[in-house]
Design a protein around this motif. Structure first.
Motif, PDB file in Angstrom:
ATOM      1  N   ARG A   1       0.808  -1.215   0.000  1.00  0.00           N
ATOM      2  CA  ARG A   1       0.000   0.000   0.000  1.00  0.00           C
ATOM      3  C   ARG A   1       0.840   1.263   0.000  1.00  0.00           C
ATOM      4  NH1 ARG A   1      -5.097   0.208   3.822  1.00  0.00           N
ATOM      5  NH2 ARG A   1      -5.175  -1.800   2.791  1.00  0.00           N
TER       6      ARG A   1
ATOM      7  N   GLY B   1      -2.155   4.930  -3.091  1.00  0.00           N
ATOM      8  CA  GLY B   1      -2.145   5.120  -1.647  1.00  0.00           C
ATOM      9  C   GLY B   1      -1.448   6.377  -1.163  1.00  0.00           C
TER      10      GLY B   1
ATOM     11  N   THR C   1      -9.348  -1.526  -4.764  1.00  0.00           N
ATOM     12  CA  THR C   1     -10.211  -2.239  -3.820  1.00  0.00           C
ATOM     13  C   THR C   1     -10.736  -1.328  -2.717  1.00  0.00           C
ATOM     14  OG1 THR C   1      -8.249  -2.957  -2.588  1.00  0.00           O
ATOM     15  CG2 THR C   1      -9.132  -4.474  -4.240  1.00  0.00           C
ATOM     16  N   ASN C   2      -9.927  -0.355  -2.290  1.00  0.00           N
ATOM     17  CA  ASN C   2     -10.442   0.534  -1.239  1.00  0.00           C
ATOM     18  C   ASN C   2     -11.557   1.437  -1.755  1.00  0.00           C
ATOM     19  OD1 ASN C   2      -8.851   2.225  -2.801  1.00  0.00           O
ATOM     20  ND2 ASN C   2      -7.773   3.170  -1.066  1.00  0.00           N
TER      21      ASN C   2
ATOM     22  N   GLU D   1     -14.778  -0.735  -1.916  1.00  0.00           N
ATOM     23  CA  GLU D   1     -15.368  -0.898  -0.581  1.00  0.00           C
ATOM     24  C   GLU D   1     -16.362   0.206  -0.252  1.00  0.00           C
ATOM     25  OE1 GLU D   1     -11.991  -1.016   1.944  1.00  0.00           O
ATOM     26  OE2 GLU D   1     -11.593  -3.154   1.639  1.00  0.00           O
ATOM     27  N   SER D   2     -16.145   1.384  -0.810  1.00  0.00           N
ATOM     28  CA  SER D   2     -17.024   2.518  -0.490  1.00  0.00           C
ATOM     29  C   SER D   2     -18.156   2.696  -1.496  1.00  0.00           C
ATOM     30  CB  SER D   2     -16.190   3.811  -0.439  1.00  0.00           C
ATOM     31  OG  SER D   2     -15.604   4.081  -1.699  1.00  0.00           O
TER      32      SER D   2
ATOM     33  N   GLU E   1      -6.105  -9.047  -4.453  1.00  0.00           N
ATOM     34  CA  GLU E   1      -5.297  -8.063  -3.728  1.00  0.00           C
ATOM     35  C   GLU E   1      -4.665  -7.089  -4.710  1.00  0.00           C
ATOM     36  OE1 GLU E   1      -1.682  -7.957  -0.398  1.00  0.00           O
ATOM     37  OE2 GLU E   1      -2.229  -9.824  -1.396  1.00  0.00           O
TER      38      GLU E   1
ATOM     39  N   THR F   1      -3.979  -1.353  -2.662  1.00  0.00           N
ATOM     40  CA  THR F   1      -4.728  -0.660  -1.613  1.00  0.00           C
ATOM     41  C   THR F   1      -5.419  -1.599  -0.641  1.00  0.00           C
ATOM     42  OG1 THR F   1      -6.812  -0.512  -2.873  1.00  0.00           O
ATOM     43  CG2 THR F   1      -5.171   1.210  -3.254  1.00  0.00           C
ATOM     44  N   GLY F   2      -5.454  -2.880  -0.919  1.00  0.00           N
ATOM     45  CA  GLY F   2      -6.122  -3.817  -0.023  1.00  0.00           C
ATOM     46  C   GLY F   2      -6.570  -5.076  -0.735  1.00  0.00           C
TER      47      GLY F   2
END
Length: 557
Positions: free
Chosen positions: A15, A38, A196-197, A200-201, A230, A233-234
């Protein structure tokens, strides 16, 4: 130095320190690029990066310079990087520097000829232990193709003289970051992906796409497949339903390969229901290059001189044939590893050795090589039985072994390497990772009887050894030399001692059998070798639709 890792680490956190070359961009796109990796930054820092004479290099240097735990590029850090770059540029022109400057980083040495590697100011002129004594020649930094003699093999992607890995954790991070960035670039233009981050939102029910490395694959109680992806960012889970047409693609997945998944988020946004899976792959529109004259190359591997089972008679028949008018157009001999049997490679090997000293084995191999016509261009890479480090990428033979095998002035390069002859790119790889692919994938997708199918899987994944921590030992480097950045015209492997050939998206795949009869070890693992075969590729006819027009299999066993 061999890097032997007994198992896969649970995850790799990229990250805060992911590196890649960023194209020169507008300020807004620079911000987006940095954010996806990131990092935050100041407006003034972005302006400085955008106005740099070489935006790509400035961004790369700035990211490398920040501490591992930082999440923001400060304007002072960026300004210092740019001022240092300007100072180095002034020094290279003979101008006085604006401020004290560190030494300009040394360029990577080129490889595989008789020219000595230049000393590096960073290491006092010494080479890494596993490449000490290796010399330079045609390589990534060599003359352009237009300046070369077309009959002179050119080498790319060779680690020889460039190895930097020390086995530290950070080295493994670096090679995985580089793999991810190179392969994700090949997928990002095909899907409208989000980090990915960011996924998630997103609200539930949204369409989304992720480009990620396969961190885990597991089946659910209902027989569906859950894939953890993966990125830098996650990690985010994708669910492949068993009744979907694309569910069969899960059978082809290996840990640590990079793929793209498109689908729809669950109502709670916590999982991505997969609609499609994409691989980096070879474009279906790929057309191979061809030689502009009538010329052929013999592709062989796994000679294994020094073994009691080495078939000297078959080799002699092959060498004699090369002197006949029928072989007049065969001007190149490409050997994909395992010149000799080696010592201590498998249990009780010493009981099956005809020559017990490793240097004597190479002396004997050199004598057999002298039977080949003296005007043939020869290219050799090492294999897992040869006297180089086992971890891949493998550097070329050291100076002492080169001297022993010097009769033909062969081009000696690392494993893997892309060799360009007559304008045709041939990716040479010994093939240890084929064991991994064959062990992990269904038999109808990859098997020892059809090694070309396993090779097609590697082309689809655009990586020579995707899965980490298994059969294939991986040496961590600053870059991943096992990524297939460019599509080869021919993919040539050995190792499994089976003859196999095919075409994958117009790339010719050849596994070139061996020159060694069955050993007790091979018998114990049910391998019945194909002995004494020499695939002959007619380089000027690779664009023909019928394989019989450009490939002839000669048998001397």
């Amino acid at each position: 130095m061999s890097i032997i890792v007994p198992g896969r680490p649970p995850s790799f956190c990229w990250r805060t320190c992911c590196k890649r070359s960023v194209p020169r961009e507008t300020p807004a796109r620079i911000v987006n690029k940095l954010a996806s990796r990131g990092y935050n930054t100041d407006r003034e820092a972005v302006t400085l990066l955008a106005e740099a004479s070489d935006t790509d290099a400035a961004i790369e240097r700035a990211i490398e310079a920040v501490p591992d735990d930082a999440i923001k590029l400060a304007v002072d850090d960026v300004r210092e990087i740019l001022e240092t770059d300007r100072g180095n540029a002034n020094l290279s022109r003979g101008d006085p520097p604006d401020q004290p400057s560190s030494s300009t980083p040394s360029q990577d040495p080129s490889v595989s000829s008789g020219t000595a590697v230049s000393e590096s100011p960073e290491d006092g002129g010494g080479l890494p232990p596993e490449t000490e004594g290796v010399h330079a020649g045609p390589g990534d930094d060599a003359r352009s193709r237009a300046e070369r003699d077309p009959a002179e093999p050119a080498i790319a992607g060779d680690v020889t003289g460039r190895s930097t890995g020390t086995g530290e954790y950070e080295d493994f991070l670096a090679v995985f970051r580089d793999r991810y960035e190179k392969l994700s670039e090949k997928l990002r233009g095909r899907v409208n992906h989000r980090p990915t981050n960011a996924v998630e939102s997103m609200p539930g029910g949204s369409e989304a796409a992720i480009v990620g490395m396969v961190a885990d694959i597991r089946s659910t109680a209902n027989g569906h497949w859950l894939i953890d992806l993966e990125d830098t960012t996650g990690t985010f889970p994708a669910l492949v339903m068993k009744d979907r047409d694309m569910a069969d693609l899960v059978d082809d997945l290996l840990f640590d390969e990079v793929i793209a998944v498109e689908g729809t988020l669950a109502d709670d946004g916590g999982i991505l229901f997969a609609d499609s899976i994409h691989f980096p792959d070879v474009p279906r529109t790929f057309e191979p290059s061809t030689a502009d004259r009538e010329v052929s190359a013999a592709l062989i591997s796994d000679v294994h001189v020094g073994s009691q089972e080495f078939d000297a008679d078959a080799w002699n028949r092959f060498a004699e044939w090369l002197h006949t008018p029928e072989a007049e157009r065969v001007e190149y001999l490409l050997l994909a590893g395992d010149m000799v049997e080696g010592v201590g490679v498998y249990p009780d090997q010493d009981e099956e050795l005809d020559i017990v000293d490793i240097y004597d084995q190479y002396e004997a191999f050199a004598e057999h090589l002298k039977d080949v016509p003296g005007d043939m261009e020869i290219v050799m890479i090492p294999g897992n039985h040869d006297a180089v480090r086992l971890a891949e990428p493998q550097p070329a033979f050291d100076e002492e072994l080169r001297e022993i095998m010097s009769a033909h002035d062969a081009t000696i390069t690392g494993n893997p390497s892309t060799v360009t002859v007559e304008g045709v790119d041939i990716l040479m790889y010994h093939g240890v990772s084929l064991d991994e692919v064959i062990a992990e994938l269904p038999e109808d997708h990859a098997s020892y009887d059809h090694p070309d199918r396993a090779m097609a899987q590697l082309l689809k994944k655009r990586h020579i050894a995707p899965q980490f921590g298994g059969h294939t030992r991986i040496a961590p480097e600053e870059r991943d030399y096992l990524v297939m950045e460019d599509v080869p015209d021919i993919f040539h492997t050995g190792h499994v001692h089976k003859l196999g050939y095919g075409s994958y998206h117009n790339v010719l795949t050849i596994n070139s059998a061996c020159w060694q009869e069955q050993t007790s070890f091979q018998e114990s693992v049910n391998i019945d070798p194909d002995v004494g075969y020499a695939p002959i590729v007619h380089l000027d006819k690779l664009d023909e639709s019928d394989a019989s027009d450009f490939l002839t299999i000669r048998s001397f066993g």
